[in-house]
Design a protein around this motif. Structure first.
Motif, PDB file in Angstrom:
ATOM      1  N   ARG A  91       0.876  -1.280   0.125  1.00 47.46           N
ATOM      2  CA  ARG A  91      -0.067   0.127  -0.029  1.00 47.46           C
ATOM      3  C   ARG A  91       0.791   1.181   0.000  1.00 47.46           C
ATOM      4  O   ARG A  91       0.602   2.160  -0.631  1.00 47.46           O
ATOM      5  CB  ARG A  91      -0.937   0.086   1.275  1.00 47.46           C
ATOM      6  CG  ARG A  91      -1.956  -1.165   1.175  1.00 47.46           C
ATOM      7  CD  ARG A  91      -2.628  -1.205   2.411  1.00 47.46           C
ATOM      8  NE  ARG A  91      -3.457   0.010   2.791  1.00 47.46           N
ATOM      9  CZ  ARG A  91      -4.027   0.254   4.085  1.00 47.46           C
ATOM     10  NH1 ARG A  91      -4.032  -0.709   4.781  1.00 47.46           N
ATOM     11  NH2 ARG A  91      -4.670   1.407   4.037  1.00 47.46           N
ATOM     12  N   LEU A  92       1.972   1.322   0.940  1.00 45.75           N
ATOM     13  CA  LEU A  92       2.937   2.541   0.914  1.00 45.75           C
ATOM     14  C   LEU A  92       3.366   2.752  -0.621  1.00 45.75           C
ATOM     15  O   LEU A  92       3.651   3.741  -1.148  1.00 45.75           O
ATOM     16  CB  LEU A  92       4.085   2.245   1.966  1.00 45.75           C
ATOM     17  CG  LEU A  92       3.329   2.304   3.200  1.00 45.75           C
ATOM     18  CD1 LEU A  92       4.583   1.981   4.170  1.00 45.75           C
ATOM     19  CD2 LEU A  92       2.882   3.662   3.536  1.00 45.75           C
ATOM     20  N   TRP A  93       3.684   1.627  -1.363  1.00 47.03           N
ATOM     21  CA  TRP A  93       4.441   1.388  -2.586  1.00 47.03           C
ATOM     22  C   TRP A  93       3.569   2.034  -3.640  1.00 47.03           C
ATOM     23  O   TRP A  93       3.637   2.966  -4.541  1.00 47.03           O
ATOM     24  CB  TRP A  93       4.976   0.354  -3.063  1.00 47.03           C
ATOM     25  CG  TRP A  93       5.443   0.132  -4.322  1.00 47.03           C
ATOM     26  CD1 TRP A  93       6.659   0.655  -4.981  1.00 47.03           C
ATOM     27  CD2 TRP A  93       4.638  -0.169  -5.604  1.00 47.03           C
ATOM     28  NE1 TRP A  93       6.701   0.165  -6.237  1.00 47.03           N
ATOM     29  CE2 TRP A  93       5.666  -0.073  -6.826  1.00 47.03           C
ATOM     30  CE3 TRP A  93       3.278  -0.927  -5.669  1.00 47.03           C
ATOM     31  CZ2 TRP A  93       5.084  -0.411  -8.058  1.00 47.03           C
ATOM     32  CZ3 TRP A  93       2.973  -1.123  -6.970  1.00 47.03           C
ATOM     33  CH2 TRP A  93       3.818  -1.070  -8.136  1.00 47.03           C
ATOM     34  N   ARG A  94       2.174   1.707  -3.588  1.00 48.63           N
ATOM     35  CA  ARG A  94       0.999   2.391  -4.281  1.00 48.63           C
ATOM     36  C   ARG A  94       0.762   3.835  -4.141  1.00 48.63           C
ATOM     37  O   ARG A  94       0.855   4.414  -5.232  1.00 48.63           O
ATOM     38  CB  ARG A  94      -0.300   1.522  -4.169  1.00 48.63           C
ATOM     39  CG  ARG A  94      -0.317   0.113  -4.719  1.00 48.63           C
ATOM     40  CD  ARG A  94      -0.442   0.395  -6.196  1.00 48.63           C
ATOM     41  NE  ARG A  94      -0.845  -0.865  -6.964  1.00 48.63           N
ATOM     42  CZ  ARG A  94      -1.248  -0.959  -8.072  1.00 48.63           C
ATOM     43  NH1 ARG A  94      -1.331   0.103  -8.877  1.00 48.63           N
ATOM     44  NH2 ARG A  94      -1.581  -2.056  -8.778  1.00 48.63           N
ATOM     45  N   LEU A  95       0.994   4.149  -2.752  1.00 53.74           N
ATOM     46  CA  LEU A  95       0.767   5.727  -2.522  1.00 53.74           C
ATOM     47  C   LEU A  95       2.046   6.466  -3.084  1.00 53.74           C
ATOM     48  O   LEU A  95       2.016   7.316  -3.899  1.00 53.74           O
ATOM     49  CB  LEU A  95       0.729   5.835  -0.939  1.00 53.74           C
ATOM     50  CG  LEU A  95      -0.575   5.449  -0.349  1.00 53.74           C
ATOM     51  CD1 LEU A  95      -0.443   5.707   1.265  1.00 53.74           C
ATOM     52  CD2 LEU A  95      -1.719   6.093  -0.940  1.00 53.74           C
TER      53      LEU A  95
END
Length: 484
Positions: free
Chosen positions: A436-440
Motif C-alpha cells: 500500500r505504501l508503494w502504491r501511494l
C-alpha cells in the motif's frame, strides 16, 4: 521426407573414424542367447538330449527374427503451421516418423517437448494413405488408442507408441491452441524404434524443434482526435499550415501562384475582385511507441487469463500501431532498456507486419545503468513526433525519462501498463502494508509527472487516448509567447 537425422551423441571425427552402431541388441536378445547357451552346455555336459531339444526353439526363433536386420535408423521431422497465428488461434502440427528400411519397425516410441504456451488438445497418428481422424495415438503401455481430451496437461510429456511398416511414414498429428504471444517451440522430438521382434533397438534419434510465431491479439483501439503536430508532406491529418488539402481555412484575394480552380466566384463577383479559397494541408505524423522493458510485474495467464505488464505493453502497442498505420501515419518503435532496440519509422501494411515481428522479441531486461543517452539520441527521435510511452512506472528511471522528454519540448503521452491485479509475491506479515505504501508513492510520482505536463492514462482499449490527445492538441495549437 527430410534427410536422415544423426543419432543422439554421434559426432564426426574424420573420414576414417568408425561410425557407432545405429542398432543395438536389447536385453531380450541377451536373455535368448544366454538361455540357449546354458541349455546346450548343460545338455552336452550331462548327456541329456531333452535339454538340447528344449534349447532348439529359442535358437531357431532368435535366428528367424534376425534373418533380416534393419540398416538405417528411423527418421523424424517436426512441423507446425504458423501462418498468421495469433493468440487464441488454432494450432496444427505433426511429428513425422519415417522408415526407409526394408524391415518394418515393430514398435516406435515418440516423445516431444512443447512450449507451455502451446496447449495440445488432440494427438492422432495415421500411416500413409490413412486418414488421421480415423485413428488416434495411444500412450505407451495403453490398450485401445483414444484421442486426447482437451483441457488436460500437455499429452506429449509422455511417450507415444506406434508401428511403422517398411518404406512408410507415420504422422503424429497435433491439434491445439496458442495461449500467448511470442516465439514458441514445438519439439525437439525423440524417437526410438524396435525391430526383429524386439531383439534390436535403434539409438535415440532427435528431430530439430520448430519455432512458431504467435502474434499478439490486437485489442480494440480508436483515437478520433487530431495529431498535435503533423509534419509530413501528405497524410490524413489536418495541419495548421496552408496548402493543398480538404479543410477550408478561409477566403483571400487572388495572388501570384494561386490555381484557377481555387477561385471562389461568388465572393469574386460580389467583391468585384478575384478571391480564392485557402485550404489547410493534409499531412501525416510520426508516432513513436516507446516500450519500457526495465521491469515486469503481474503474472501472465495467456489469452484467457490475467495479463502481466509485458502482455499489456505488447498488445496495446500492436493496437496503437495498427490504428495509426491504417490512417497513413509513420510509426516507429523504441525500447527503453539495455538493448535499446529500434524500428525505423515507416508506413503501410508492410510496416505493420514488421511491427508484429519486432514485438515478438520484446523481453524484460534489467540493468543498473541509465539507458537514456544511447536510446534518445537527436537523430533517433524527431522533435515533431508524438511519443507514446508504455510503462508500468515501477522503476524510478522511467519517471525521470518521462520528465526529460517533456522538458525537451516533445509531445509525450504515458500509458500506464501496470495491471490492477498485480500483488506482491510474498505473504509476509508486513507485505500488505508495504504494498500500500508503494502504491501511494507511485501515485505521487504520477501526480508529479502530470504537474510537469506529462499526461498519464491507464490503458483501457478503444478511446484510451482520446481525452489526452485532445488536451495535448490544444496545448500544441495554442499561441506561444515571444521571448524578448
Amino acid at each position: 521426407m527430410p534427410g536422415p537425422r544423426r543419432p543422439a551423441g554421434q559426432t564426426d571425427t574424420g573420414p576414417a573414424a568408425e561410425a557407432p552402431a545405429e542398432w543395438a541388441p536389447t536385453r531380450a536378445l541377451g536373455r535368448a542367447v544366454l538361455l540357449t547357451g546354458l541349455l546346450l552346455l548343460a545338455g552336452a555336459l550331462l548327456g541329456r538330449v531333452d535339454l538340447v531339444v528344449l534349447a532348439a526353439p529359442f535358437a531357431i526363433g532368435t535366428a528367424y527374427a534376425l534373418r533380416r536386420r534393419p540398416v538405417h535408423p528411423p527418421e523424424v521431422a517436426v512441423d507446425a503451421e504458423d501462418t498468421n497465428l495469433v493468440e487464441g488461434g488454432a494450432l496444427t502440427g505433426a511429428v513425422t516418423v519415417g522408415n526407409l528400411d526394408e524391415v518394418g519397425y515393430d514398435l516406435v516410441v515418440v516423445r516431444a517437448a512443447v512450449s507451455p504456451w502451446l496447449r495440445i488438445d488432440d494427438v492422432r497418428f495415421a500411416p500413409d494413405g490413412v486418414d488421421a481422424d480415423a485413428t488416434a495415438a495411444a500412450p505407451a503401455g495403453a490398450g485401445e488408442p483414444t484421442p486426447v481430451r482437451p483441457g488436460r496437461r500437455n499429452p506429449l510429456d509422455r511417450p507415444y507408441a506406434l508401428t511403422a511398416p517398411a518404406g512408410t511414414a507415420v504422422d503424429l498429428s497435433l491439434a491445439g491452441e496458442s495461449l500467448r504471444w511470442g516465439r514458441h517451440s514445438v519439439g525437439p522430438a525423440v524417437v526410438r524404434a524396435a525391430a526383429c521382434d524386439g531383439l534390436l533397438v535403434s539409438q535415440p534419434v532427435i528431430g530439430e524443434r520448430r519455432m512458431v510465431a504467435v502474434y499478439p491479439v490486437t485489442e480494440p483501439f480508436d483515437a478520433d482526435e487530431a495529431m498535435p503536430r503533423a509534419a509530413g508532406l501528405v497524410g490524413g491529418h489536418r495541419s495548421r499550415r496552408p496548402g493543398e488539402g480538404g479543410e477550408l481555412a478561409g477566403v483571400r484575394i487572388f495572388g501570384p501562384g494561386d490555381r484557377l480552380r481555387r477561385i471562389d466566384w461568388r465572393v469574386s463577383l460580389r467583391a468585384r475582385q478575384l478571391h480564392v479559397a485557402a485550404m489547410l494541408s493534409d499531412r501525416d505524423a510520426e508516432v513513436v511507441l516507446l516500450l519500457d522493458v526495465l521491469a515486469e510485474a503481474g503474472r501472465s495467464g495467456g489469452i484467457r487469463g490475467s495479463a502481466s505488464v509485458l502482455d499489456t505493453c505488447v498488445r496495446s502497442a500492436a493496437a496503437i500501431a495498427e490504428h495509426y498505420l491504417h490512417r497513413g501515419d509513420r510509426v516507429s518503435m523504441l525500447e527503453y532498456g539495455p538493448a535499446a532496440r529500434r524500428l525505423r519509422p515507416a508506413t503501410g501494411r508492410r510496416q505493420y507486419l514488421t511491427v508484429l515481428e519486432w514485438l515478438l522479441d520484446v523481453r524484460v531486461e534489467q540493468s543498473p545503468f541509465e539507458p537514456y543517452d544511447h536510446v534518445f539520441g537527436p537523430h533517433l527521435l524527431s522533435s515533431n513526433a508524438l511519443v507514446v510511452v508504455l510503462t508500468p512506472l515501477v522503476d524510478q528511471r522511467s519517471a525521470a525519462m518521462l520528465a526529460r522528454l517533456a522538458r525537451s519540448g516533445r509531445i509525450v503521452v504515458a500509458v500506464d501498463t501496470l495491471p490492477a491485479s498485480a500483488t506482491p509475491p510474498g505473504r509476509a506479515k508486513w507485505s500488505e502494508v508495504a504494498y500500500r505504501l508503494w502504491r501511494l508513492d507511485r501515485e505521487n510520482t504520477i501526480g508529479q509527472l502530470r504537474e510537469h505536463g506529462v499526461p498519464v492514462v491507464e490503458w483501457a482499449g478503444a478511446g484510451s487516448l482520446d481525452l489526452v490527445l485532445r488536451d495535448v492538441a490544444r496545448l500544441a495549437s495554442a499561441p506561444r509567447p515571444a521571448l524578448r
